[in-house]
Enzyme design. Structure first.
Site: not given
Length: 263
Positions: A181, A210, A229
């Site tokens: 994270r 993000e 990601h």
């Protein structure tokens, strides 16, 4: 709000298709009377470990510099390092941390691990970390590691667990890896350390915001490897999570015990 819509529609059971719950409205779901379950970390552990190992190898062999030199027609440079005998600090020695340790051991790396809980003896016998400590030992591991990889859930306690002070403890040649994270690391402190050349590099798949602002100068550095990601997005993770969701729904329908329930 989707939670209210689901509850009003008569939904009784929700299966989150992730392990971490920092992006899930856990309290609202439970207060609505719906049952919530998530996916155990073991389903994504291989993908996360492989992604972290990928970053370690790229940074060790200075992939960014090599790509630039290839484009410029420069041969035989840069010189990388070998991973054998390098120390890998793993912060969070759960499923993905252990999978990373197994892969790193195959490269001859020395494992320093931190976890808040006791680790099963059979795991310790298999992996044989050089050091295993608790939260009070985190500063030591940060300072001794050549590569540091974080594998924690994001909570109020773990947010910015790698802060400016701890980044300051890192070796000037050390690299940090984050496939968990973004907010586990104080991003601004990390980026400033990278821009100032105070640490060796970073491999990042997750970000505080993000999608991140890809135009930021730090992402252009040759010793910063970034992916959007996607480390966890493998066919293996998707298949295992989907199978678990189907089986858990069947357990709920039969009135049996739901696995990985969030209380």
């Amino acid at each position: 709000e989707w939670v209210d819509l689901a509850a009003n529609a008569g939904v009784k059971f929700l299966q989150a298709q992730t392990n971490g719950l920092d992006h899930v409205e856990v309290d609202r779901i439970r207060d609505s009377g719906m049952m919530l379950a998530h996916c155990p970390g073991e389903f994504s552990s291989v993908a996360l470990a492989e992604g972290a190992m990928m970053f370690i190898l790229m940074l060790a062999h200075r992939y960014g510099d090599a790509q630039r030199n290839f484009a410029a027609g420069v041969k035989f440079f840069p010189m990388g390092i070998e991973l054998e005998s390098r120390r890998l600090g793993i912060v969070g020695f759960g499923a993905s941390g252990q999978q990373l340790a197994r892969r790193a051991k195959a490269f001859g790396m020395r494992i320093l691990a931190i976890d808040i809980r006791s680790i099963e003896q059979e795991v310790l016998d298999e992996i044989q970390p050089e050091f295993l400590g608790g939260p009070v030992d985190l500063d030591r591991v940060v300072g001794e590691s050549d590569f540091l990889s974080v594998h924690l859930h994001l909570t109020a306690e773990t947010r910015h667990i790698i802060d400016a002070r701890r980044i300051g403890l890192m070796k000037p040649t050390a690299c940090i890896i984050n496939v968990a994270r973004g907010e586990l690391i104080d991003e601004e402190a990390l980026y400033q350390a990278l821009l100032d050349g105070r640490i060796g590099g970073a491999g990042l798949d997750v970000f505080q915001q993000e999608p991140p602002d890809q135009a930021r100068p730090v992402y252009q550095l040759p010793n910063v490897c970034v992916t959007p990601h996607t480390v966890v997005s493998t066919e293996g993770t998707s298949r295992k999570r989907a199978q678990f969701a189907v089986e858990n729904l069947e357990r709920y329908a039969r009135g049996g015990g739901v696995l990985a329930r969030v209380y």
